[in-house]
Design an enzyme around this catalytic site. Structure first.
Site, short mmCIF file in Angstrom:
data_model
loop_
_atom_site.label_atom_id
_atom_site.label_comp_id
_atom_site.label_asym_id
_atom_site.label_seq_id
_atom_site.Cartn_x
_atom_site.Cartn_y
_atom_site.Cartn_z
N SER A 1 0.86 -1.15 0.04
CA SER A 1 0.00 -0.07 0.06
C SER A 1 0.97 1.25 0.13
CB SER A 1 -0.95 -0.02 1.11
OG SER A 1 -0.25 -0.16 2.40
N HIS B 1 1.91 4.88 4.14
CA HIS B 1 1.03 5.47 3.30
C HIS B 1 1.38 6.95 3.07
CE1 HIS B 1 -2.41 2.50 4.31
NE2 HIS B 1 -1.52 1.93 3.78
#
Length: 273
Positions: free
Chosen positions: A198, A251
């Protein structure tokens, strides 16, 4: 009416027609044999539509066409979709070696986890500041089916769009830079117990967002709606209100590094022009 071309995928054909409609243009689909679909436009729109058709022919599965169907498409269509193959194998084979390789490696690692090899594999791939290879390897580690499916969908989709518009070297550079920075950010802020693609996915998102903003005449790599959704997801992660654990600093590190990559690439592009 002037014929632009033909194809056999009803979903793709309708997506292109809906995309034209979103651009204030009108297209028409007809079929004589129930299989081959012919796309036609009015003569006065031909010169405006032809470059759009050329872009579509290069990547008919681009999300802009599906997004257009959501925005302006109607539920009434003469096209029939039953029996239409998704051609998933063919689509995967068409991906680059990097896109395929990261996807396959992530799946193999996850399957190995399911068969009881979690501890030795995770210990080998876990982030270790003394082992440079592990600065990248956490990207292929996933802890649940939802985790890996969510990440691979975005990796394949955004990565393929970037390669087709910006070249394979852009995706290679993005993967290396965003994996390094996102993994180091998560390690420094939280520790070594994390994994997942991610951080790279947010890096691709940041690149697509800034690249499209800096090159408005080119087809957008990602829609504003998707950027908004992913940013909200990022904020919710930091707010700690989600039902799953999030590598929030990975992230954020990926997003910022991807944005910086796009801006830097634009600077080099401008200087060389």
């Amino acid at each position: 009416m002037i014929e632009l071309g033909s194809l056999t995928n009803p979903r793709a054909a309708q997506g292109f027609i809906d995309y034209l409609k979103s651009q204030g243009l009108t297209g028409q689909i007809r079929t004589e044999d129930g299989h081959t679909l012919v796309i036609s436009v009015a003569a006065e729109d031909f010169h405006a539509v032809q470059p759009l058709w050329n872009e579509f022919a290069k990547n008919p599965n681009h999300e802009r066409y599906q997004q257009a169907s959501w925005q302006v498409g109607t539920t009434q269509s003469p096209l029939k979709y039953q029996g239409q193959s998704l051609n998933l194998v063919a689509r995967f084979k068409a991906l680059s070696w990097l896109n395929q390789g990261v996807s396959i490696l992530s799946i193999v690692v996850y399957i190995a986890f399911l068969f009881g090899a979690f501890e030795p594999i995770y210990m080998a791939l876990q982030f270790n500041p003394a082992s440079p290879l592990t600065w990248l390897t956490p990207a292929v580690v996933h802890f649940s089916a939802m985790h890996i499916v969510f990440n691979l969908i975005w990796w394949v989709s955004l990565g393929d769009n970037i390669e087709k518009q910006c070249g394979k070297s852009s995706l290679i550079g993005l993967f290396l830079v965003t994996a390094l920075i996102s993994n180091w950010a998560q390690y420094l802020m939280v520790g070594p117990n994390f994994g997942g693609l991610s951080g790279v996915v947010y890096g691709l998102l940041g690149f697509c967002w800034i690249y499209s903003a800096l090159n408005p005449k080119q087809p957008a790599l990602v829609t504003t709606a998707i950027v908004g959704f992913m940013l909200v997801w990022l904020v919710l992660g930091f707010a700690d209100v989600l039902f799953v654990g999030m590598a929030n600093w990975a992230h954020l590190g990926g997003l910022v590094s991807g944005m910086a990559f796009a801006y830097t690439a634009q600077l080099f592009k401008t200087k060389s022009a």
